[in-house]
Design an enzyme around this catalytic site. Sequence first.
Site, PDB file in Angstrom:
ATOM      1  N   LYS A  70      38.194  37.459  89.176  1.00  0.00           N
ATOM      2  CA  LYS A  70      37.978  38.832  88.425  1.00  0.00           C
ATOM      3  C   LYS A  70      39.402  39.578  88.523  1.00  0.00           C
ATOM      4  O   LYS A  70      39.621  40.706  87.372  1.00  0.00           O
ATOM      5  CB  LYS A  70      36.831  39.582  89.247  1.00  0.00           C
ATOM      6  CG  LYS A  70      35.771  39.102  88.951  1.00  0.00           C
ATOM      7  CD  LYS A  70      34.486  39.916  89.536  1.00  0.00           C
ATOM      8  CE  LYS A  70      33.001  39.499  89.122  1.00  0.00           C
ATOM      9  NZ  LYS A  70      32.179  40.354  89.512  1.00  0.00           N
ATOM     10  N   ASP A 106      30.572  45.489  85.419  1.00  0.00           N
ATOM     11  CA  ASP A 106      29.824  45.467  86.747  1.00  0.00           C
ATOM     12  C   ASP A 106      29.658  47.307  86.931  1.00  0.00           C
ATOM     13  O   ASP A 106      28.589  47.648  87.457  1.00  0.00           O
ATOM     14  CB  ASP A 106      30.651  45.058  87.731  1.00  0.00           C
ATOM     15  CG  ASP A 106      30.431  43.519  87.838  1.00  0.00           C
ATOM     16  OD1 ASP A 106      29.327  43.022  87.424  1.00  0.00           O
ATOM     17  OD2 ASP A 106      31.587  42.811  88.375  1.00  0.00           O
ATOM     18  N   TYR A 229      20.763  41.026  94.940  1.00  0.00           N
ATOM     19  CA  TYR A 229      19.550  40.755  94.021  1.00  0.00           C
ATOM     20  C   TYR A 229      18.512  39.655  94.501  1.00  0.00           C
ATOM     21  O   TYR A 229      17.744  39.330  93.568  1.00  0.00           O
ATOM     22  CB  TYR A 229      19.910  40.779  92.425  1.00  0.00           C
ATOM     23  CG  TYR A 229      20.795  39.591  92.139  1.00  0.00           C
ATOM     24  CD1 TYR A 229      20.406  38.442  91.880  1.00  0.00           C
ATOM     25  CD2 TYR A 229      22.073  39.821  92.115  1.00  0.00           C
ATOM     26  CE1 TYR A 229      21.243  37.218  91.588  1.00  0.00           C
ATOM     27  CE2 TYR A 229      22.890  38.838  91.593  1.00  0.00           C
ATOM     28  CZ  TYR A 229      22.562  37.668  91.456  1.00  0.00           C
ATOM     29  OH  TYR A 229      23.512  36.588  91.176  1.00  0.00           O
TER      30      TYR A 229
END
Length: 284
Positions: A70, A106, A229
């Site tokens: 990233k 994000d 999650y």
Amino acid sequence: MDITTHTQWCGILGNPVEHSLSPAIHNAAFQKLGLDLVYLAFRVEALGDAIKGIRALGNARGFSVTIPHKVAAIPFLDEVEPTAKHIGAINTIVVEDGRLKGYNTDASGALRALKEGGALLDGHRVLILGSGGAARAIAFAIATGSNIAGLTILGIEEGERQRLVRDLRDKTGVPIEDGPLTLDMLRNWVPHVRTLIHCTPVGMSPQVGDSCVPANLFRPELTVMDIVYNPRETKLLQEAKAAGCRTIPGLEMFLNQAVMQFELWTKQSAPVDIMRHVLESRFV
């Protein structure tokens, strides 16, 4: 689907990628709208070579970028949108007219999840637990995309936390406080905020019995978001809900970032219901 020489392609660049849910989510969405697009997973070690390959090949439309690329992807791009530049990380590449532009969905996905979940941001102080990549994205999204009164960041890694605080102070006008993620600091700050966002791995499967925040600190007027999650409802969220808090599961942020990626690549509204169904079906 009927793959031809005209089929365009997207994919995820990361290492590892075997666990990724993105191919299932995006391919279902492409098929729902009848788009001549396919989404693939690419395990990438030599990122620069992979991006050179993208430039050399035809029909590429866009990519998800995940751990550990990233930050490393940024120098290889032609352009990076302002919020992603402030964060210092991207998770999305859009290929358009031969140019590669980086985004961070994000950040925008988390902000959408907070607003749709009813979190009170404007005029209130927000507490973020953690100071890693996700915390950076969410902190900058909130600082630049809402009118919060202030932001408090509690994290274990002091150097990482201080870099984030310094960057936020340099690049936004939001009052920032910070400190170590300890019980005393939680007791000090939780009563003074309306939104708490958990951005550490604590509570992630298989350590599902852990939580950063003692249950007795929750109160009904608090909104609690957990970016974890898996499991779908962490111990943190279970205890917050039991105390009457509004809760926002990490699945919402994950879904929103994928929806925004889809819309950047296709310039069409995403079939959110289909994408949600595919995602939720993995966590029955």
